[in-house]
Write a protein that holds these residues in place. Structure first.
Motif, PDB file in Angstrom:
ATOM      1  N   ARG A  36       0.807  -1.224   0.000  1.00 39.88           N
ATOM      2  CA  ARG A  36       0.000   0.000   0.000  1.00 39.88           C
ATOM      3  C   ARG A  36       0.842   1.277   0.000  1.00 39.88           C
ATOM      4  O   ARG A  36       0.340   2.349  -0.324  1.00 39.88           O
ATOM      5  CB  ARG A  36      -0.928  -0.008   1.213  1.00 39.88           C
ATOM      6  CG  ARG A  36      -1.970  -1.107   1.166  1.00 39.88           C
ATOM      7  CD  ARG A  36      -2.942  -0.992   2.314  1.00 39.88           C
ATOM      8  NE  ARG A  36      -3.935  -2.045   2.261  1.00 39.88           N
ATOM      9  CZ  ARG A  36      -4.994  -2.108   3.067  1.00 39.88           C
ATOM     10  NH1 ARG A  36      -5.168  -1.166   3.979  1.00 39.88           N
ATOM     11  NH2 ARG A  36      -5.858  -3.096   2.976  1.00 39.88           N
ATOM     12  N   TYR A  37       2.106   1.163   0.370  1.00 40.26           N
ATOM     13  CA  TYR A  37       2.935   2.365   0.435  1.00 40.26           C
ATOM     14  C   TYR A  37       3.745   2.588  -0.839  1.00 40.26           C
ATOM     15  O   TYR A  37       4.637   3.442  -0.866  1.00 40.26           O
ATOM     16  CB  TYR A  37       3.856   2.304   1.658  1.00 40.26           C
ATOM     17  CG  TYR A  37       3.110   2.549   2.956  1.00 40.26           C
ATOM     18  CD1 TYR A  37       2.664   3.825   3.281  1.00 40.26           C
ATOM     19  CD2 TYR A  37       2.847   1.511   3.835  1.00 40.26           C
ATOM     20  CE1 TYR A  37       1.975   4.068   4.451  1.00 40.26           C
ATOM     21  CE2 TYR A  37       2.144   1.741   5.024  1.00 40.26           C
ATOM     22  CZ  TYR A  37       1.714   3.027   5.321  1.00 40.26           C
ATOM     23  OH  TYR A  37       1.018   3.265   6.481  1.00 40.26           O
ATOM     24  N   GLY A  63       6.028  -5.594  13.092  1.00 42.26           N
ATOM     25  CA  GLY A  63       6.355  -6.866  12.465  1.00 42.26           C
ATOM     26  C   GLY A  63       7.150  -6.723  11.188  1.00 42.26           C
ATOM     27  O   GLY A  63       7.481  -7.718  10.539  1.00 42.26           O
ATOM     28  N   GLY A  64       7.453  -5.462  10.796  1.00 40.75           N
ATOM     29  CA  GLY A  64       8.280  -5.236   9.611  1.00 40.75           C
ATOM     30  C   GLY A  64       7.565  -5.414   8.296  1.00 40.75           C
ATOM     31  O   GLY A  64       8.197  -5.463   7.235  1.00 40.75           O
ATOM     32  N   GLY A  65       6.235  -5.493   8.333  1.00 36.49           N
ATOM     33  CA  GLY A  65       5.484  -5.726   7.102  1.00 36.49           C
ATOM     34  C   GLY A  65       5.649  -4.617   6.085  1.00 36.49           C
ATOM     35  O   GLY A  65       5.532  -3.443   6.407  1.00 36.49           O
ATOM     36  N   GLY A  66       5.925  -4.974   4.852  1.00 35.00           N
ATOM     37  CA  GLY A  66       6.025  -4.007   3.767  1.00 35.00           C
ATOM     38  C   GLY A  66       7.405  -3.416   3.558  1.00 35.00           C
ATOM     39  O   GLY A  66       7.658  -2.803   2.521  1.00 35.00           O
ATOM     40  N   GLU A 158       1.399   7.293   6.725  1.00 32.90           N
ATOM     41  CA  GLU A 158       0.221   6.681   7.339  1.00 32.90           C
ATOM     42  C   GLU A 158      -0.860   6.486   6.276  1.00 32.90           C
ATOM     43  O   GLU A 158      -1.001   7.319   5.366  1.00 32.90           O
ATOM     44  CB  GLU A 158      -0.341   7.601   8.430  1.00 32.90           C
ATOM     45  CG  GLU A 158       0.564   7.791   9.639  1.00 32.90           C
ATOM     46  CD  GLU A 158       0.305   6.784  10.741  1.00 32.90           C
ATOM     47  OE1 GLU A 158      -0.455   5.820  10.504  1.00 32.90           O
ATOM     48  OE2 GLU A 158       0.852   6.975  11.838  1.00 32.90           O
ATOM     49  N   LEU A 159      -1.631   5.413   6.422  1.00 37.87           N
ATOM     50  CA  LEU A 159      -2.800   5.255   5.565  1.00 37.87           C
ATOM     51  C   LEU A 159      -3.821   6.315   5.948  1.00 37.87           C
ATOM     52  O   LEU A 159      -4.118   6.500   7.132  1.00 37.87           O
ATOM     53  CB  LEU A 159      -3.392   3.855   5.718  1.00 37.87           C
ATOM     54  CG  LEU A 159      -2.470   2.702   5.299  1.00 37.87           C
ATOM     55  CD1 LEU A 159      -3.191   1.379   5.459  1.00 37.87           C
ATOM     56  CD2 LEU A 159      -2.005   2.876   3.862  1.00 37.87           C
ATOM     57  N   GLY A 160      -4.351   7.005   4.956  1.00 37.87           N
ATOM     58  CA  GLY A 160      -5.194   8.153   5.228  1.00 37.87           C
ATOM     59  C   GLY A 160      -6.687   7.886   5.175  1.00 37.87           C
ATOM     60  O   GLY A 160      -7.477   8.821   5.217  1.00 37.87           O
ATOM     61  N   LYS A 250      -7.063   0.262  -2.005  1.00 40.01           N
ATOM     62  CA  LYS A 250      -7.330   1.572  -2.570  1.00 40.01           C
ATOM     63  C   LYS A 250      -7.498   2.624  -1.480  1.00 40.01           C
ATOM     64  O   LYS A 250      -8.156   2.381  -0.474  1.00 40.01           O
ATOM     65  CB  LYS A 250      -8.582   1.516  -3.431  1.00 40.01           C
ATOM     66  CG  LYS A 250      -8.879   2.796  -4.187  1.00 40.01           C
ATOM     67  CD  LYS A 250     -10.084   2.610  -5.087  1.00 40.01           C
ATOM     68  CE  LYS A 250     -10.363   3.888  -5.867  1.00 40.01           C
ATOM     69  NZ  LYS A 250     -11.537   3.736  -6.763  1.00 40.01           N
ATOM     70  N   GLY A 251      -6.905   3.796  -1.682  1.00 40.61           N
ATOM     71  CA  GLY A 251      -7.045   4.866  -0.706  1.00 40.61           C
ATOM     72  C   GLY A 251      -5.909   5.860  -0.802  1.00 40.61           C
ATOM     73  O   GLY A 251      -5.282   6.011  -1.850  1.00 40.61           O
ATOM     74  N   GLU A 252      -5.651   6.547   0.316  1.00 38.81           N
ATOM     75  CA  GLU A 252      -4.626   7.584   0.359  1.00 38.81           C
ATOM     76  C   GLU A 252      -3.528   7.226   1.351  1.00 38.81           C
ATOM     77  O   GLU A 252      -3.752   6.487   2.312  1.00 38.81           O
ATOM     78  CB  GLU A 252      -5.239   8.927   0.766  1.00 38.81           C
ATOM     79  CG  GLU A 252      -6.181   9.528  -0.248  1.00 38.81           C
ATOM     80  CD  GLU A 252      -6.679  10.894   0.192  1.00 38.81           C
ATOM     81  OE1 GLU A 252      -6.588  11.191   1.411  1.00 38.81           O
ATOM     82  OE2 GLU A 252      -7.159  11.647  -0.663  1.00 38.81           O
ATOM     83  N   VAL A 253      -2.351   7.776   1.105  1.00 40.92           N
ATOM     84  CA  VAL A 253      -1.241   7.712   2.053  1.00 40.92           C
ATOM     85  C   VAL A 253      -0.900   9.148   2.435  1.00 40.92           C
ATOM     86  O   VAL A 253      -0.630   9.982   1.567  1.00 40.92           O
ATOM     87  CB  VAL A 253       0.003   7.031   1.440  1.00 40.92           C
ATOM     88  CG1 VAL A 253       1.158   7.069   2.437  1.00 40.92           C
ATOM     89  CG2 VAL A 253      -0.311   5.598   1.042  1.00 40.92           C
TER      90      VAL A 253
END
Length: 262
Positions: A36-37, A63-66, A158-160, A250-253
């Motif tokens: 997502r980033y 957890g280090g994801g992504g 951050e996910l927005g 789908k979305g904003e960061v």
């Protein structure tokens, strides 16, 4: 600053590690699979342009994801090797070691690292993914001020997705997601099965923390308000939103990138 700052179970020192890992391992899996980033990779590359070697110091890694996706995409965009050091106040060494074994160039600190006072030997571009909202405004300011005073760049992401629609979606998708992926999370643990299916502590804690996260994510205007309190003539900020469109992701960061002025 008008902002709700409810507690998250993940932040509580007494919260049993088996539940904390159940939540962070699931989130790590989600972020590693959805990437997502990805939209902020060009922004990070721009901030790192001309730096050699390229080193990321990831704070509050969970957890280090992504992070493996970031390293891969950033290395490809910059056309050179990017190294990453994972850190956390409560480091998940098992998860860190798993990432290290699967990704060349990713290391980790075994001891606790305070994001408000990062040791100077951890020199590099500081990143904070999906964790800045855990800090109240004074602590958030202290994290940014530490980067300014030590003259190192920092990126907060951050996910927005906010509002009642995002909360409703989370309440539906989290239990379904946990039910589907828990048997495939590694390392396999019977405790994870027990507290997901029979006594659903992990789903309930994950939902609560997710809803609270949505409520307390800093908006771009709130981030500007924090940075305006940090006086510096040789440091600049870039704040805004980037859009991602990956189906379920789908979305904003929301991003904040600060760097010393050359």
């Amino acid at each position: 600053m008008k902002r709700r700052h409810l507690f998250e179970f993940e932040d509580l020192t007494w919260f049993p590690d088996v539940f904390r890992r159940g939540t962070t391992d699931f989130l790590s899996f989600v972020f590693s699979k959805t990437n997502r980033y990805a939209p902020v990779v060009p922004l990070v590359a721009e901030a790192l342009d001309g730096k050699d070697p390229v080193r990321i110091v990831d704070l509050c890694s969970g957890g280090g994801g992504g992070i493996a996706n970031l390293q891969r995409d950033l290395s490809a965009l910059l056309d050179r090797k990017v190294t990453v050091t994972l850190t956390d106040k409560y480091p998940n060494l098992e998860a860190f070691e798993k990432i290290k074994q699967s990704c060349e160039g990713i290391e980790y600190e075994t001891g606790p690292v305070d994001a408000t006072d990062v040791p100077e030997q951890l020199d590099g571009f500081r990143t904070i993914f999906t964790a800045f909202h855990h800090f109240k405004p004074d602590m958030a300011e202290a994290i940014l001020r530490d980067a300014v005073e030590k003259k190192v760049p920092i990126g907060v992401f951050e996910l927005g997705n906010k509002g009642s629609k995002a909360i409703a979606k989370l309440i539906v998708t989290v239990p379904v997601g946990l039910a589907l992926v828990t048997p495939f999370l590694r390392p396999f643990r019977m405790s994870r099965i027990l507290f997901t299916y029979l006594l659903p502590v992990i789903p309930l804690a994950t939902i609560w923390d997710g809803v609270v996260s949505i409520l307390r994510v800093y908006t771009p205007d709130q981030l500007r308000e924090i940075t305006e309190r940090i006086e510096s003539t040789d440091y600049e900020w870039k704040i805004g939103t980037a859009v991602h469109d990956e189906g379920v992701g789908k979305g904003e960061v929301i991003y904040l990138i600060g760097a010393p002025v050359e």
